[in-house]
Each structure stands twice: as structure tokens, then as C-alpha cells.
Scaffold this motif. Sequence first.
Motif, PDB file in Angstrom:
ATOM      1  N   VAL A   1      34.635  35.472  43.771  1.00 18.80           N
ATOM      2  CA  VAL A   1      34.695  35.211  42.257  1.00 18.80           C
ATOM      3  C   VAL A   1      35.276  36.489  41.561  1.00 18.80           C
ATOM      4  O   VAL A   1      34.994  37.649  41.769  1.00 18.80           O
ATOM      5  CB  VAL A   1      33.319  34.556  41.792  1.00 18.80           C
ATOM      6  CG1 VAL A   1      32.102  35.611  42.009  1.00 18.80           C
ATOM      7  CG2 VAL A   1      33.501  33.930  40.293  1.00 18.80           C
ATOM      8  N   THR A   2      35.771  36.074  40.303  1.00 19.42           N
ATOM      9  CA  THR A   2      35.940  37.093  39.233  1.00 19.42           C
ATOM     10  C   THR A   2      34.837  37.775  38.537  1.00 19.42           C
ATOM     11  O   THR A   2      34.042  36.755  38.180  1.00 19.42           O
ATOM     12  CB  THR A   2      37.047  36.778  38.359  1.00 19.42           C
ATOM     13  OG1 THR A   2      38.238  36.361  39.121  1.00 19.42           O
ATOM     14  CG2 THR A   2      37.357  37.842  37.248  1.00 19.42           C
ATOM     15  N   LEU A   3      34.526  38.887  38.791  1.00 25.06           N
ATOM     16  CA  LEU A   3      33.246  39.491  38.214  1.00 25.06           C
ATOM     17  C   LEU A   3      33.105  40.322  37.149  1.00 25.06           C
ATOM     18  O   LEU A   3      34.180  41.239  37.323  1.00 25.06           O
ATOM     19  CB  LEU A   3      32.482  40.242  39.521  1.00 25.06           C
ATOM     20  CG  LEU A   3      31.285  40.899  39.432  1.00 25.06           C
ATOM     21  CD1 LEU A   3      30.117  40.121  38.854  1.00 25.06           C
ATOM     22  CD2 LEU A   3      30.950  41.900  40.352  1.00 25.06           C
ATOM     23  N   VAL A   4      32.356  40.308  36.168  1.00 19.39           N
ATOM     24  CA  VAL A   4      32.233  41.172  34.971  1.00 19.39           C
ATOM     25  C   VAL A   4      30.784  41.569  34.987  1.00 19.39           C
ATOM     26  O   VAL A   4      29.893  40.703  34.815  1.00 19.39           O
ATOM     27  CB  VAL A   4      32.697  40.395  33.718  1.00 19.39           C
ATOM     28  CG1 VAL A   4      32.605  41.390  32.505  1.00 19.39           C
ATOM     29  CG2 VAL A   4      34.028  39.789  33.594  1.00 19.39           C
TER      30      VAL A   4
ATOM     31  N   ALA B   1      27.361  32.120  35.249  1.00 15.10           N
ATOM     32  CA  ALA B   1      28.670  31.624  35.829  1.00 15.10           C
ATOM     33  C   ALA B   1      29.280  30.646  35.047  1.00 15.10           C
ATOM     34  O   ALA B   1      28.974  29.712  34.525  1.00 15.10           O
ATOM     35  CB  ALA B   1      28.291  31.287  37.187  1.00 15.10           C
TER      36      ALA B   1
ATOM     37  N   GLN C   1      33.830  25.275  42.391  1.00 15.09           N
ATOM     38  CA  GLN C   1      34.671  26.479  42.183  1.00 15.09           C
ATOM     39  C   GLN C   1      34.049  27.053  41.048  1.00 15.09           C
ATOM     40  O   GLN C   1      34.048  26.663  39.856  1.00 15.09           O
ATOM     41  CB  GLN C   1      36.006  25.776  41.556  1.00 15.09           C
ATOM     42  CG  GLN C   1      37.181  26.736  41.358  1.00 15.09           C
ATOM     43  CD  GLN C   1      38.415  26.144  40.948  1.00 15.09           C
ATOM     44  OE1 GLN C   1      38.674  24.855  41.271  1.00 15.09           O
ATOM     45  NE2 GLN C   1      39.312  27.084  40.310  1.00 15.09           N
TER      46      GLN C   1
ATOM     47  N   GLN D   1      35.765  37.508  25.718  1.00 17.34           N
ATOM     48  CA  GLN D   1      35.011  36.699  26.722  1.00 17.34           C
ATOM     49  C   GLN D   1      33.742  36.185  26.023  1.00 17.34           C
ATOM     50  O   GLN D   1      33.412  34.913  26.416  1.00 17.34           O
ATOM     51  CB  GLN D   1      34.708  37.776  27.802  1.00 17.34           C
ATOM     52  CG  GLN D   1      35.853  38.140  28.368  1.00 17.34           C
ATOM     53  CD  GLN D   1      35.499  39.368  29.547  1.00 17.34           C
ATOM     54  OE1 GLN D   1      34.462  40.301  29.251  1.00 17.34           O
ATOM     55  NE2 GLN D   1      36.123  39.396  30.723  1.00 17.34           N
TER      56      GLN D   1
ATOM     57  N   CYS E   1      27.613  43.014  33.072  1.00 18.54           N
ATOM     58  CA  CYS E   1      27.259  43.075  31.695  1.00 18.54           C
ATOM     59  C   CYS E   1      25.789  43.603  31.742  1.00 18.54           C
ATOM     60  O   CYS E   1      25.110  43.681  32.721  1.00 18.54           O
ATOM     61  CB  CYS E   1      27.173  41.460  31.080  1.00 18.54           C
ATOM     62  SG  CYS E   1      28.668  40.698  31.391  1.00 18.54           S
TER      63      CYS E   1
ATOM     64  N   GLN F   1      34.349  29.773  38.433  1.00 22.68           N
ATOM     65  CA  GLN F   1      35.800  30.430  37.921  1.00 22.68           C
ATOM     66  C   GLN F   1      35.588  32.073  37.753  1.00 22.68           C
ATOM     67  O   GLN F   1      36.358  32.906  37.890  1.00 22.68           O
ATOM     68  CB  GLN F   1      36.293  29.981  36.381  1.00 22.68           C
ATOM     69  CG  GLN F   1      37.552  30.585  36.052  1.00 22.68           C
ATOM     70  CD  GLN F   1      37.850  29.858  34.579  1.00 22.68           C
ATOM     71  OE1 GLN F   1      37.302  30.493  33.357  1.00 22.68           O
ATOM     72  NE2 GLN F   1      38.596  29.136  34.513  1.00 22.68           N
ATOM     73  N   SER F   2      34.459  32.521  37.156  1.00 18.41           N
ATOM     74  CA  SER F   2      34.175  33.750  36.684  1.00 18.41           C
ATOM     75  C   SER F   2      32.564  34.043  36.764  1.00 18.41           C
ATOM     76  O   SER F   2      32.056  32.901  36.621  1.00 18.41           O
ATOM     77  CB  SER F   2      34.621  34.223  35.531  1.00 18.41           C
ATOM     78  OG  SER F   2      34.450  33.284  34.408  1.00 18.41           O
ATOM     79  N   LEU F   3      32.112  35.101  36.997  1.00 15.84           N
ATOM     80  CA  LEU F   3      30.794  35.443  37.022  1.00 15.84           C
ATOM     81  C   LEU F   3      30.553  36.609  36.248  1.00 15.84           C
ATOM     82  O   LEU F   3      31.211  37.739  36.224  1.00 15.84           O
ATOM     83  CB  LEU F   3      30.189  35.852  38.431  1.00 15.84           C
ATOM     84  CG  LEU F   3      28.851  36.312  38.633  1.00 15.84           C
ATOM     85  CD1 LEU F   3      27.710  35.143  38.423  1.00 15.84           C
ATOM     86  CD2 LEU F   3      28.633  36.903  40.273  1.00 15.84           C
ATOM     87  N   TYR F   4      29.449  36.669  35.228  1.00 18.41           N
ATOM     88  CA  TYR F   4      29.153  37.538  34.524  1.00 18.41           C
ATOM     89  C   TYR F   4      27.532  37.940  34.680  1.00 18.41           C
ATOM     90  O   TYR F   4      26.674  37.063  34.861  1.00 18.41           O
ATOM     91  CB  TYR F   4      29.149  37.141  32.817  1.00 18.41           C
ATOM     92  CG  TYR F   4      30.401  36.749  32.528  1.00 18.41           C
ATOM     93  CD1 TYR F   4      31.303  37.773  31.913  1.00 18.41           C
ATOM     94  CD2 TYR F   4      30.751  35.407  32.752  1.00 18.41           C
ATOM     95  CE1 TYR F   4      32.491  37.351  31.390  1.00 18.41           C
ATOM     96  CE2 TYR F   4      32.396  35.141  32.287  1.00 18.41           C
ATOM     97  CZ  TYR F   4      32.959  35.911  31.832  1.00 18.41           C
ATOM     98  OH  TYR F   4      34.197  35.690  31.181  1.00 18.41           O
TER      99      TYR F   4
END
Length: 254
Positions: free
Chosen positions: A66-69, A90, A43, A6, A71, A45-48
Motif C-alpha cells: 500500500v501507498t504509505l504516508v 486507510a 483494495q 491530502q 503522520c 488505496q493508501s494508508l496514513y
Amino acid sequence: MLSKNQAKNLRALHRKKTRREQGLFLVEGEKVVAELLAASDWQVQSLYATAAFINAYKGLIKQSGVTLVECSAEELTSVSTLVSNSAALAVVAMPRQAPDLHLDSNTWILALDGINDPGNLGSVLRIADWYGIQQVMCSPTTAEVYNPKVITASKGSFLRVAVVYQPLPDFFATLSANTAVLGAYLDGESIHNLQPNPQGGVILLGSEAQGISAELAALVTRKITIPAFGAAESLNVGIAAAVICDNLKRLSSL
């Protein structure tokens, strides 16, 4: 926790080539990412994000789906283009289709000829947003709007100001013959002397180093300038845009 893969993918999006290939770009920082999550037409795609950001904006995050990671701030900073990022980053999809720019009555469009500094472009977008200008036309030689420095400098205004890239002669060819095209020059007519013009038109700005190209100069209907009262050689294009927009907004409200 951020995985090595990632982190590698996020750092790759610092490069223009990768952004173009993947159709993705980065949005960084607490306030801008929060604005992004609240905007329905982008749109994500993913959120850190850090635990503090997730807790503060859990409603927005849930709503966005949203896809969440999660950190740490150290992990975020290690993959960010910012000096420090303790909130969020993001990954966002570029719009598949460019906005359709059109010049309505009583409105202004900003046209940028070779503004190649990303920070300047971001500042111009923020200024356009402040003065209610919702459309910016850029020459192909103008900085890429998805450059992280542009996104950061715009302070979220990229979400509200439509940006299109097109050879400017082609753009001007689509305008009606009576469209006002105000070109910013060092030797033009003082912006302070302009009369009220409720019809709007195009504000054309060139780079500080090169100015407006000779090809476009023939399309300018009125050369304008910001009068100098000191010894500075020129103004940054963002500052020039702000002064011109402020004067035109004042004149349109008279």
C-alpha cells in the motif's frame, strides 16, 4: 507528514456524496486497519499511519504494498471521524460488484428494513459475524454500510459479512415458497417457545421507530418477539438481533 491537499481529500470522504463519487471509504483505528491489511480481498488505496503503527505492523504493510504516508497522531485525529486516532487511517476502494447473496440449507440471513442509524447497522454486522451469519440484506432505506460510523461500530466485521442493498420485496421473491421468514414484532410468539429448526431461513428486523413495513408483513411466515419482564418500551435493534440470533443458534444445535 500530511499535506493540506491530502487532509482535504480525507475529510471529504466523511461525506456520503464524495464516497459515492469516488468509490472510496475510510477505515480507522489500529485493530481494524491491521485486520484490513491482512485481508486479501480488499483494495487499500493508501494508508496514513503513525510511526508506532508502522513499526508494529511493518510486515503487513510491506506485504500489502500500500501507498504509505507517515503522520503524527495529531494529524490523524484532525482528519479522522474518531474522537482520537493515534494509529492509522486507510482509504479503501468499494467493491465494484455487490456480493451474490444466496440462502443455503441450515443457514440464516439477516434482512434489515429501514435501519437508518449507522451505529445500529454496525452493531448488527458485528452480531451477525459473532453468530456465524455471513449475509445481510438491507433495504435501500437502511444506513450506508460505508458510513464511517458503521465501519467503526462493526469492529472489523464488515470484512467478513456480505452486505447487499435491494428492495426487500424483490429479495423475498427470489426465495423458495417454503423459506422460513421470522419477523421481529412486539406482539409475536415468544422466541423462547420456538422448536428446533435446522433448515434456517430469514430473520427480518425493522427499525425501532417504524417496525417492519406493512408491505413486508405479508411475507412473514412467523411473527416472533423477545418476551419482556420489565417496563422498557422496546429494545435497540442490535440487542434484539443478538437475542434472536442466540436463541436460533441454540435451537439449531439441539
